[in-house]
Design an enzyme around this catalytic site. Structure first.
Site, mmCIF file in Angstrom:
data_model
loop_
_atom_site.group_PDB
_atom_site.id
_atom_site.type_symbol
_atom_site.label_atom_id
_atom_site.label_comp_id
_atom_site.label_asym_id
_atom_site.label_seq_id
_atom_site.Cartn_x
_atom_site.Cartn_y
_atom_site.Cartn_z
ATOM 1 N N GLY D 145 -2.030 -4.694 -27.710
ATOM 2 C CA GLY D 145 -2.578 -4.141 -26.484
ATOM 3 C C GLY D 145 -1.652 -4.415 -25.320
ATOM 4 O O GLY D 145 -0.817 -5.326 -25.359
ATOM 5 N N CYS D 146 -1.790 -3.609 -24.268
ATOM 6 C CA CYS D 146 -0.888 -3.752 -23.126
ATOM 7 C C CYS D 146 -1.093 -5.077 -22.401
ATOM 8 O O CYS D 146 -0.131 -5.793 -22.092
ATOM 9 C CB CYS D 146 -1.040 -2.569 -22.169
ATOM 10 S SG CYS D 146 -2.739 -2.171 -21.725
ATOM 11 N N TYR D 147 -2.342 -5.434 -22.126
ATOM 12 C CA TYR D 147 -2.600 -6.726 -21.466
ATOM 13 C C TYR D 147 -2.132 -7.898 -22.332
ATOM 14 O O TYR D 147 -1.470 -8.806 -21.828
ATOM 15 C CB TYR D 147 -4.087 -6.879 -21.162
ATOM 16 C CG TYR D 147 -4.619 -6.102 -19.988
ATOM 17 C CD1 TYR D 147 -4.059 -6.221 -18.720
ATOM 18 C CD2 TYR D 147 -5.727 -5.279 -20.129
ATOM 19 C CE1 TYR D 147 -4.589 -5.528 -17.627
ATOM 20 C CE2 TYR D 147 -6.263 -4.594 -19.046
ATOM 21 C CZ TYR D 147 -5.694 -4.718 -17.802
ATOM 22 O OH TYR D 147 -6.231 -4.045 -16.736
#
Lengths: 342, 342, 342, 342
Positions: D145-147
């Protein structure tokens, strides 16, 4: 009979916002407007949005220009307020939008501002316990910093109710107007748009001791504050994400109750309905704070979030609100909680 | 005794702006708020910036809900106003923020909106010659489109003074709120931020015949309008760049004179000092238009530029201004020319 | 054997974009980087996005520092290029991103730039008739202005095909990077975000004679240009809305045909499918222009719209494209037409 | 011989970014492009920035369309990847940009995604200890995921060196593209511009268990994560402000040393020089992370901050980087650390 108000630093963002609010205040007559490098110009050149005052000419910031008013708002660089206030005398209400008289600790002042401490004035955050009373009839007001306003409103109910451990971790995003009109490369539109960036990381921001002062006073013990400010691609607004470990026994319900109690009857703070979260757009241009709180059960932490407009509730609105109290006017006079959105 | 006002379409951008202004209007008491898909919800869910009305519940848009008010503002999709207005009766002031009653030409209506023409109501742009008078005492008001407001204010003085040829070329940039809250891919923040894009190019925009109608009436001849709207990365504001060939003998001085005369005494239009140009930020949230005009000597063209807030002077502010006139209230009541900037 | 390139003015926006593109160019080896006030600093301090060059130290802009390269890119303030170019000698390819050598008319130069005309170099807009040939083997290149690039690409096909009258009316919106890194109040993020504003209205913008030169050359007659630039709340991008009266007999079909012919085989210009309009986001960071044209039948006008990235196709990309041609490299080498979106 | 790659979900933001990067990858030949609601359209309609692929027609997402490729990138809604992967067989490299195979704990999956756990694939964050090796030769990759990418890069060095207590407090700001192209009211440009807002507060964000998994694995103990995501007015970028209490004896020097060691030789992570802080603009469009760390002595906390582009290093760039490793290609092939700024 109207209250005559002067504004020193009228060509900057804080001074401009003070004027925007005074224009809508039914008891105020706007007197002298002073500036430094823009003195001699018409206000419309630097503040084209203040149409009703566009033709007014900015004077030099001198004691003479500011004399003869009931209220003088100071929106000056740090370190200049003491001399101006002294020259104005004790009968004039002086509202300092700068930092000079916010801190009680001379050591904190010297450590963070690098000069001699000028003193401490009644602190213009009426929502904090005891402060509204201290402002009544006062002739001097220290307007809080924008970040301390947002952070104190978000966290003080948890400390007042004894629900939070004394170590606060805070990240806040601000619009660029918080940095003023200073011509610095990182404030250019080209640099700011499309970008988020932190600054003053690691405890160095000057608003840190002010937050510590506010939260410690409410908690009755020293509260440690780890504060990281970030610059966001917007002109106005602060979103403060504040966190502290919950004391044993805290629940979502006890948190909610503490916040409801803290803000009951407060005209400018709105505890949002459960499930709704603050947005800076909703308080754009308003003397309003939106607050919400959650309990992160897995991490055992309280997460309290507030949104304000840094120029309004964070500076000029807080200043006018405190002025109203000091002058014995209705606290809400000339102030709106309605934001300009979308 | 307060004037009771209802707003149909209260959860949209136009309706929300009407409410924001009515909250600051000293003679208005806000009555029913109605909506379509948001009916049954609290207003705070869709309009979190309207804090004083956050707990008000949206009703369905029916004649029953809207009955019993002195004024009803309609902020509905095109084509729905006629039926509502008829049900409300002739004693109620109906202010239609939609397009239904703006055009005098049934052919234009059908060509651009594709349905039957509902009729024509007094047109709420009091600054245009003759229109203020027509609004006095009227029980029906057609609020102008946002682009026609900006364009008409920029160009009508040139036509009124006989200085411009009858072919106008116009490019305007609008903030995204002009497109409403419709969920369309090109209106997503990800698409809009950092991007300028045109739409409705080549004469197809529905506001074109409305501009033509306004300018032709002032000019006393058919004015051709070539209009290109563009979408700008901002929430609010219209900057209209309007151009027409100058008639022989026109000079910068004669242009200036014509514009000064056209706006003399107008409370909401500010012809800027020479050398200063309009910015949308300066009128953000204000019922104000900034106008400036220049003579491009090399090209022999008049360049007139205006800035408004599409939701305020371009919609809701114009609506309230016209309502004030219709009700015999002071035209400026509850309306401010001060923008929220920066 | 790699081509060694130096960049003078490497700490500014144009110089930074040249470097960004050269970093992706397979035949280029980046040599000296020079600057003025930032000399002595690491590049990473002023250009943090150019990670591979972050540790490179900026030298003073002197003939010595720039000597010994095959290509020297000049991204200097107006008026400084001639002296540097002379010192570099005739064997070095000098690519001037400034205005000094763009105009053929010494009178235009003096009227718009206020100094003595330095001369005229081959003009780096290969898409204009005859220009690609003139660039082959040249040792001097005048990179076009960003606005003239956008406007010329939008309008030249109409003039080349004899479809447009000789009076062009143009409004363009630019991102703030077009104004460079100069520390001016109106370029602050707080001022720019949420605002559209015009500047240089009435024929005064320095890019006007350059547009006139380009369009007149194609038209074979003097084309009058009325140009209004506007500043948009975005970092990059130009959207140019260009308009001219159509000559008798023009139709949507004849326009389409002219544009298809003009851009057939052009690697960096894309005539969009009918019904699709340019957006600046689509060419963000790309050496690409999107163009579309419409016939406004009611007004009898041609509306041609282009979108470019002012720093890429509008400056540095055009510079590298022309360099490729001058050096006999494939024109597309190191250049991409893919934008960074959303 | 080129590697043939297909992209499922090519009309969305993640799929579009995969294609943007593949267009610049020297070993990749782009094969089938599939979509759901946009199937049958040309790619240029939904992704106008991908000019070289504008005429390619989107197919339905079926096993047949995706068959016959060496690599298949999946950019699909959660829960759809398992069935597609199974149909493709074990010889095809499947790179899943979705969440389906990221979590090792089936309980976490069910608690946060509400469906049955599909399994766990090698995790595409090569910078984390042990992960680069696990990706070599793999036929399945779960793109982080990006986070979690931003947060893990910021904090893992502190945990790997045993300097941080096992309770992390994280606030991150993301651009709106992180939410995809879903048509939701709060993602409209009008709502997003000029506003910061939190969401998923209190532990509810689906990326929380992924961060916990990554940091716990490095720390060798359970790390508690209190994560608050906020939506920022920009299209791209994540700025993650991460904080943890320092273990006894930690100093600024020991922190610096740990971070230098962790990122030594890493091609895509740049530990900034002391005193410089990450900005999202600097990594716009780049497969790059900027990281900086500070020791807040007063609060006794480590503050680690990272900036990435959520679509590039946070999604598609990480995917291509991991693909390179899996295929035995040079890890940096087709990927740039140069951002598009300003």
């Amino acid at each position: 009979m109207a209250v005559r108000a002067a504004v020193a630093g009228a060509s900057g963002y804080a001074g401009g916002e003070v004027l925007r609010l005074l224009l809508g205040h039914p008891e105020i007559e706007i007197g002298a407007l002073t500036a430094h490098s823009n003195a001699g110009q018409q206000l419309g050149a630097s503040q084209p949005h203040l149409a009703p005052l566009a033709d007014r000419v900015l004077q030099d910031t001198t004691a003479e220009a500011l004399a003869g008013h009931d209220v003088v708002f100071l929106a000056l660089p740090h370190g200049q307020s003491a001399a101006v206030a002294e020259a104005l005398g004790d009968d004039v209400l002086v509202v300092d939008c700068g930092a000079d008289f916010r801190l009680r600790s001379a050591d904190d002042w010297t450590a963070f501002y690098g000069s001699e401490h000028a003193g401490t004035w009644p602190y213009g955050l009426p929502e904090l316990p005891g402060h509204r009373e201290a402002l009544r009839g006062s002739k001097r007001i220290a307007v809080p910093g924008c970040y301390p306003t947002a952070v104190s409103l978000a966290l003080f109910p948890a400390y007042a109710a004894g629900l939070a451990e004394a170590e606060a971790v805070i990240t806040a995003a601000t619009g660029t107007s918080g940095a003023g009109k200073a011509l610095k490369p990182h404030l250019l539109g080209s640099e700011v748009m499309g970008s988020m960036s932190p600054y003053g990381v690691g405890g160095g921001h000057r608003h840190t001791p002010e937050m510590r002062q506010n939260l410690s006073a409410v908690a009755g013990e020293d509260v440690t504050v780890s504060f990281t400010p970030t610059l966001a691609p917007m002109s106005r607004g602060i979103l403060a994400t504040c966190s502290a470990k919950a004391k044993p026994g805290v629940s979502a319900a006890s948190l909610r109750e503490a916040y409801e109690k803290a803000f009951a009857g407060e005209p400018f703070v709105r505890l949002l309905p459960e499930g709704q979260w603050p947005t800076t757009a909703a308080v754009h241009g308003a003397n309003a704070a939106q607050v919400q709180v959650a309990y992160d059960e897995h991490a055992g932490r309280i997460i309290a979030i507030s949104a304000i407009d840094n120029l309004t509730k964070g500076t000029a609105g807080g200043a006018v609100q405190s002025m109203n109290i000091a002058l014995g006017l209705p606290e809400e006079l000339g102030l709106s909680t309605t934001g300009v959105a979308p």
